[in-house]
Design a protein around this motif. Structure first.
Motif, PDB file in Angstrom:
ATOM      1  N   ASP A  86      72.650  27.811  46.511  1.00  0.00           N
ATOM      2  CA  ASP A  86      73.927  27.667  45.818  1.00  0.00           C
ATOM      3  C   ASP A  86      73.870  28.122  44.365  1.00  0.00           C
ATOM      4  OD1 ASP A  86      75.398  26.755  47.998  1.00  0.00           O
ATOM      5  OD2 ASP A  86      74.880  24.657  47.632  1.00  0.00           O
ATOM      6  N   ALA A  87      72.759  27.870  43.688  1.00  0.00           N
ATOM      7  CA  ALA A  87      72.646  28.277  42.288  1.00  0.00           C
ATOM      8  C   ALA A  87      72.691  29.798  42.156  1.00  0.00           C
ATOM      9  CB  ALA A  87      71.358  27.724  41.685  1.00  0.00           C
ATOM     10  N   ALA A  88      71.999  30.502  43.039  1.00  0.00           N
ATOM     11  CA  ALA A  88      72.006  31.971  42.997  1.00  0.00           C
ATOM     12  C   ALA A  88      73.388  32.510  43.364  1.00  0.00           C
ATOM     13  CB  ALA A  88      70.947  32.522  43.944  1.00  0.00           C
ATOM     14  N   ALA A  89      74.049  31.895  44.331  1.00  0.00           N
ATOM     15  CA  ALA A  89      75.393  32.331  44.711  1.00  0.00           C
ATOM     16  C   ALA A  89      76.378  32.110  43.564  1.00  0.00           C
ATOM     17  CB  ALA A  89      75.853  31.593  45.965  1.00  0.00           C
ATOM     18  N   GLU A  90      76.242  30.997  42.868  1.00  0.00           N
ATOM     19  CA  GLU A  90      77.109  30.721  41.719  1.00  0.00           C
ATOM     20  C   GLU A  90      76.871  31.730  40.606  1.00  0.00           C
ATOM     21  OE1 GLU A  90      77.840  27.124  38.590  1.00  0.00           O
ATOM     22  OE2 GLU A  90      77.600  26.603  40.705  1.00  0.00           O
ATOM     23  N   ARG A  91      75.616  32.120  40.399  1.00  0.00           N
ATOM     24  CA  ARG A  91      75.308  33.149  39.393  1.00  0.00           C
ATOM     25  C   ARG A  91      75.997  34.460  39.740  1.00  0.00           C
ATOM     26  NH1 ARG A  91      69.843  36.399  38.322  1.00  0.00           N
ATOM     27  NH2 ARG A  91      70.353  37.227  36.275  1.00  0.00           N
ATOM     28  N   LEU A  92      75.979  34.841  41.021  1.00  0.00           N
ATOM     29  CA  LEU A  92      76.659  36.067  41.446  1.00  0.00           C
ATOM     30  C   LEU A  92      78.169  35.940  41.257  1.00  0.00           C
ATOM     31  CD1 LEU A  92      74.695  37.060  44.677  1.00  0.00           C
ATOM     32  CD2 LEU A  92      74.554  38.106  42.412  1.00  0.00           C
ATOM     33  N   GLU A  93      78.730  34.783  41.580  1.00  0.00           N
ATOM     34  CA  GLU A  93      80.171  34.579  41.397  1.00  0.00           C
ATOM     35  C   GLU A  93      80.556  34.640  39.927  1.00  0.00           C
ATOM     36  OE1 GLU A  93      81.456  31.833  45.173  1.00  0.00           O
ATOM     37  OE2 GLU A  93      80.436  30.847  43.509  1.00  0.00           O
ATOM     38  N   ASP A  94      79.727  34.085  39.045  1.00  0.00           N
ATOM     39  CA  ASP A  94      79.990  34.152  37.608  1.00  0.00           C
ATOM     40  C   ASP A  94      79.927  35.596  37.107  1.00  0.00           C
ATOM     41  OD1 ASP A  94      80.274  31.398  37.572  1.00  0.00           O
ATOM     42  OD2 ASP A  94      78.265  31.026  36.733  1.00  0.00           O
ATOM     43  N   TYR A  95      78.974  36.355  37.624  1.00  0.00           N
ATOM     44  CA  TYR A  95      78.865  37.772  37.252  1.00  0.00           C
ATOM     45  C   TYR A  95      80.114  38.528  37.707  1.00  0.00           C
ATOM     46  CZ  TYR A  95      77.028  42.525  36.902  1.00  0.00           C
ATOM     47  OH  TYR A  95      76.850  43.847  36.595  1.00  0.00           O
ATOM     48  N   ALA A  96      80.573  38.252  38.908  1.00  0.00           N
ATOM     49  CA  ALA A  96      81.791  38.903  39.418  1.00  0.00           C
ATOM     50  C   ALA A  96      82.967  38.609  38.502  1.00  0.00           C
ATOM     51  CB  ALA A  96      82.090  38.436  40.841  1.00  0.00           C
ATOM     52  N   ALA A  97      83.138  37.353  38.110  1.00  0.00           N
ATOM     53  CA  ALA A  97      84.252  36.979  37.238  1.00  0.00           C
ATOM     54  C   ALA A  97      84.175  37.701  35.900  1.00  0.00           C
ATOM     55  CB  ALA A  97      84.265  35.469  37.032  1.00  0.00           C
ATOM     56  N   SER A  98      82.969  37.809  35.342  1.00  0.00           N
ATOM     57  CA  SER A  98      82.828  38.486  34.051  1.00  0.00           C
ATOM     58  C   SER A  98      83.111  39.980  34.172  1.00  0.00           C
ATOM     59  CB  SER A  98      81.433  38.254  33.468  1.00  0.00           C
ATOM     60  OG  SER A  98      80.450  38.988  34.178  1.00  0.00           O
TER      61      SER A  98
END
Length: 118
Positions: free
Chosen positions: A50-62
């Protein structure tokens, strides 16, 4: 109250469309731990928790805010021969290229990836 978006099963990769040329791009490990976009699906960063998936989602948003990419979302994958392969047909076609010309696109080894995903 807005409903939370459902995350696909893990492992997953992040894919998007590049706004300059429309090609599919994948989030990958960049310099000094940063994330970057690549056109090679074999280089896609695979989120296994989940932590790695959240990092990818945050990158997508940015990145959506910079108008560099559009339609960024996580895609559930299997890892075959060390490379992520999307589980669903639509995303698998996005990683390969034109389905009507197997001699073109990423599946032909068109300078990107290994071309083994035919």
């Amino acid at each position: 109250m807005a409903a939370a978006q459902k995350r696909p099963p893990l492992p997953a990769i992040l894919l998007a469309n590049d706004l300059l040329d429309g090609d599919v791009v994948f989030a990958a490990a960049g310099a000094e731990g940063a994330l970057a976009w690549t056109r090679d699906p074999a280089e896609a960063l695979v989120a296994g928790d989940d932590a790695a998936a959240e990092r990818l989602e945050d990158y997508a948003a940015s990145q959506l805010g910079t108008n560099r990419v559009v339609d960024a979302y996580l895609v559930d994958v299997t890892v075959e021969a060390g490379e992520p392969v999307p589980r669903h047909y639509r995303e698998r076609m996005k990683t390969l290229g034109p389905s009507n010309r197997p001699d073109l696109g990423k599946q032909a080894g068109d300078g990107v990836g290994t071309g083994r995903r035919a």
